[in-house]
Design a protein around this motif. Structure first.
Motif, PDB file in Angstrom:
ATOM      1  N   ARG A 122       0.830  -1.204   0.000  1.00 55.16           N
ATOM      2  CA  ARG A 122       0.000   0.000   0.000  1.00 55.16           C
ATOM      3  C   ARG A 122       0.867   1.257   0.000  1.00 55.16           C
ATOM      4  N   ASP A 123       0.222   2.403  -0.218  1.00 62.86           N
ATOM      5  CA  ASP A 123       0.930   3.683  -0.197  1.00 62.86           C
ATOM      6  C   ASP A 123       1.356   4.008   1.242  1.00 62.86           C
ATOM      7  N   THR A 124       2.632   4.355   1.420  1.00 65.56           N
ATOM      8  CA  THR A 124       3.149   4.610   2.763  1.00 65.56           C
ATOM      9  C   THR A 124       3.570   6.060   2.988  1.00 65.56           C
ATOM     10  N   GLY A 125       3.647   6.868   1.928  1.00 65.33           N
ATOM     11  CA  GLY A 125       4.211   8.204   2.033  1.00 65.33           C
ATOM     12  C   GLY A 125       3.479   9.145   2.964  1.00 65.33           C
ATOM     13  N   ALA A 126       2.170   8.958   3.125  1.00 67.79           N
ATOM     14  CA  ALA A 126       1.384   9.870   3.965  1.00 67.79           C
ATOM     15  C   ALA A 126       0.892   9.206   5.245  1.00 67.79           C
ATOM     16  N   MET A 127       1.409   8.036   5.576  1.00 63.05           N
ATOM     17  CA  MET A 127       0.954   7.322   6.764  1.00 63.05           C
ATOM     18  C   MET A 127       1.331   8.060   8.044  1.00 63.05           C
ATOM     19  N   ASP A 128       0.435   8.037   9.026  1.00 68.14           N
ATOM     20  CA  ASP A 128       0.817   8.495  10.355  1.00 68.14           C
ATOM     21  C   ASP A 128       1.360   7.304  11.141  1.00 68.14           C
ATOM     22  N   GLU A 129       1.758   7.539  12.383  1.00 67.28           N
ATOM     23  CA  GLU A 129       2.404   6.482  13.168  1.00 67.28           C
ATOM     24  C   GLU A 129       1.495   5.274  13.343  1.00 67.28           C
ATOM     25  N   SER A 130       0.222   5.491  13.636  1.00 66.75           N
ATOM     26  CA  SER A 130      -0.707   4.388  13.845  1.00 66.75           C
ATOM     27  C   SER A 130      -0.889   3.574  12.577  1.00 66.75           C
ATOM     28  N   GLN A 131      -0.944   4.236  11.433  1.00 65.37           N
ATOM     29  CA  GLN A 131      -1.116   3.522  10.173  1.00 65.37           C
ATOM     30  C   GLN A 131       0.108   2.680   9.843  1.00 65.37           C
ATOM     31  N   VAL A 132       1.288   3.208  10.126  1.00 67.41           N
ATOM     32  CA  VAL A 132       2.515   2.432   9.926  1.00 67.41           C
ATOM     33  C   VAL A 132       2.497   1.197  10.822  1.00 67.41           C
ATOM     34  N   ALA A 133       2.127   1.382  12.077  1.00 68.72           N
ATOM     35  CA  ALA A 133       2.103   0.262  13.021  1.00 68.72           C
ATOM     36  C   ALA A 133       1.079  -0.790  12.596  1.00 68.72           C
ATOM     37  N   ARG A 134      -0.103  -0.341  12.180  1.00 63.10           N
ATOM     38  CA  ARG A 134      -1.126  -1.301  11.734  1.00 63.10           C
ATOM     39  C   ARG A 134      -0.646  -2.101  10.530  1.00 63.10           C
ATOM     40  N   ALA A 135      -0.034  -1.399   9.575  1.00 60.57           N
ATOM     41  CA  ALA A 135       0.454  -2.093   8.384  1.00 60.57           C
ATOM     42  C   ALA A 135       1.476  -3.166   8.753  1.00 60.57           C
ATOM     43  N   ASP A 256      -2.288   2.707  -4.589  1.00 60.50           N
ATOM     44  CA  ASP A 256      -2.106   3.371  -5.885  1.00 60.50           C
ATOM     45  C   ASP A 256      -2.782   4.735  -5.933  1.00 60.50           C
ATOM     46  N   GLY A 257      -2.684   5.471  -4.819  1.00 58.63           N
ATOM     47  CA  GLY A 257      -3.224   6.820  -4.781  1.00 58.63           C
ATOM     48  C   GLY A 257      -4.721   6.910  -4.563  1.00 58.63           C
ATOM     49  N   ARG A 258      -5.391   5.779  -4.324  1.00 60.91           N
ATOM     50  CA  ARG A 258      -6.845   5.782  -4.145  1.00 60.91           C
ATOM     51  C   ARG A 258      -7.200   5.218  -2.774  1.00 60.91           C
ATOM     52  N   MET A 259      -7.946   5.989  -1.979  1.00 61.49           N
ATOM     53  CA  MET A 259      -8.347   5.528  -0.658  1.00 61.49           C
ATOM     54  C   MET A 259      -9.421   4.449  -0.781  1.00 61.49           C
ATOM     55  N   ARG A 260      -9.275   3.423   0.037  1.00 60.23           N
ATOM     56  CA  ARG A 260     -10.271   2.349   0.080  1.00 60.23           C
ATOM     57  C   ARG A 260     -10.809   2.255   1.504  1.00 60.23           C
ATOM     58  N   ASP A 261     -12.106   2.311   1.630  1.00 60.28           N
ATOM     59  CA  ASP A 261     -12.757   2.307   2.945  1.00 60.28           C
ATOM     60  C   ASP A 261     -13.050   0.865   3.353  1.00 60.28           C
ATOM     61  N   LEU A 262     -12.017   0.183   3.856  1.00 60.23           N
ATOM     62  CA  LEU A 262     -12.154  -1.223   4.243  1.00 60.23           C
ATOM     63  C   LEU A 262     -12.628  -1.328   5.686  1.00 60.23           C
ATOM     64  N   PRO A 263     -13.371  -2.392   6.024  1.00 63.32           N
ATOM     65  CA  PRO A 263     -13.870  -2.532   7.391  1.00 63.32           C
ATOM     66  C   PRO A 263     -12.745  -2.783   8.385  1.00 63.32           C
ATOM     67  N   TRP A 264     -12.982  -2.367   9.628  1.00 64.12           N
ATOM     68  CA  TRP A 264     -11.999  -2.601  10.681  1.00 64.12           C
ATOM     69  C   TRP A 264     -12.040  -4.063  11.124  1.00 64.12           C
ATOM     70  N   VAL A 265     -10.883  -4.554  11.505  1.00 68.61           N
ATOM     71  CA  VAL A 265     -10.763  -5.850  12.171  1.00 68.61           C
ATOM     72  C   VAL A 265     -10.566  -5.570  13.653  1.00 68.61           C
ATOM     73  N   ASN A 266     -11.412  -6.138  14.507  1.00 71.17           N
ATOM     74  CA  ASN A 266     -11.425  -5.836  15.935  1.00 71.17           C
ATOM     75  C   ASN A 266     -11.625  -4.333  16.155  1.00 71.17           C
ATOM     76  N   PRO A 267     -12.771  -3.792  15.720  1.00 71.46           N
ATOM     77  CA  PRO A 267     -12.979  -2.334  15.747  1.00 71.46           C
ATOM     78  C   PRO A 267     -12.945  -1.719  17.137  1.00 71.46           C
TER      79      PRO A 267
END
Length: 306
Positions: A122-135, A256-267
């Motif tokens: 996935r695209d990583t350039g604009a990730m915040d800390e939480s998004q990096v950790a989740r990935a 690829d530059g497009r946001m996808r609204d995927l469901p949360w796992v363990n929301p």
């Protein structure tokens, strides 16, 4: 010597040595050779009409080559089988890559992004800390299944030919199993075969994580999250790991530059996470590996008696 005994030795050897740079700087890694074979068939066959059938032909040729190579390694004896299995397992390398993300995040967000870009698509350039950790945690869970449990499972079931067959199918799926204009038809056979070969191992990985961490009481919720995942298999280890670490995984992300609204796992899990949770995921990988190793040793000891 039983297949389980061979696997136990291979698991330990991989854990001790991982991917020795000195060797793979001199020789091409088997995964690289598999990738070259996939690329060659892609260039040769992925053109014109009948792409679904051509993709199936490519997969059949890869499978035939894998089974043949696996049989040759089997005939070379147990030492060759153990070495081949250790090379094609990826426990130590996986833990090192996941831990590198935790270490990178402790230095800076930029370094964390750089490290996680090595293990996710996935695209990583604009990730915040939480998004990096989740990935990183999602990659840890999915690759525990794809890189350790699944190849070990097929080694136990079909020996070295089964292990090599799984790895070449998994490699093909990672290269051509995409739903895009180029590979929607040609890569369909590879994607379906990979889904089938991971069907049992992915669920087994989820069970191993849940049992070890005392989350089997949450199995109904784990299964529910797994079925909503975009992948038919990756959701099982991810859902189990999410509850083991008390974090929310998946959710919105960019490809690829497009946001996808995927469901949360363990929301209901923690959404603000960082290097501590990534490091915990790396430790979880070793603990699940140890449980699997002990089960393999038990099989090696008990099956001959049975």
């Amino acid at each position: 010597m039983t297949t389980a005994a061979l696997l136990a030795m291979a698991l330990v050897l991989d854990a001790l040595l991982g991917e020795p740079d000195w060797l793979w700087k001199r020789l091409p890694h088997p995964a690289v050779l598999m990738g070259r074979a996939v690329s060659a068939l892609d260039r040769l066959l992925n053109r014109g009409n009948g792409l679904v059938l051509k993709g199936a032909l490519a997969l059949a040729l890869l499978a035939l080559g894998a089974l043949t190579l696996g049989e040759v390694l089997t005939r070379l004896g147990p030492v060759a089988e153990v070495l081949a299995a250790a090379v094609l397992l990826a426990q130590r390398a996986l833990v090192q890559h996941v831990q590198a993300v935790a270490d990178g995040l402790r230095l800076s967000l930029k370094e964390g992004r750089r490290m996680v870009a090595r293990i996710v698509s996935r695209d990583t350039g604009a990730m915040d800390e939480s998004q990096v950790a989740r990935a990183a945690i999602e990659s840890a869970a999915e690759n525990l299944s794809d890189g350790v449990i699944a190849p070990a499972f097929w080694f136990l079931i079909l020996g070295t030919p089964g292990l090599v067959l799984y790895k070449v199918i998994n490699t093909a799926d990672s290269m051509i199993g995409y739903r895009n204009a180029r590979y929607e038809a040609f890569g369909k056979a590879a994607a379906r075969a990979d889904d089938l070969m991971n069907l049992i191992p992915a669920r087994l990985t989820g069970v191993l994580i849940a049992v070890f961490t005392g989350q089997m009481r949450e199995w109904h919720a784990i299964a529910s999250d797994a079925r909503r995942h975009r992948s038919p298999n990756a959701g099982w280890p991810e859902a189990a790991a999410a509850r083991a670490l008390d974090v929310a995984l998946a959710g919105p992300r960019s490809y690829d530059g497009r946001m996808r609204d995927l469901p949360w796992v363990n929301p209901t899990g923690r959404k603000r996470i960082g290097p501590g949770q990534v490091a915990a995921a790396a430790r979880l990988l070793w603990r699940v590996w140890l449980v699997f190793l002990l089960l393999t040793v038990a099989c090696a000891l008990l099956l001959p008696l049975w």
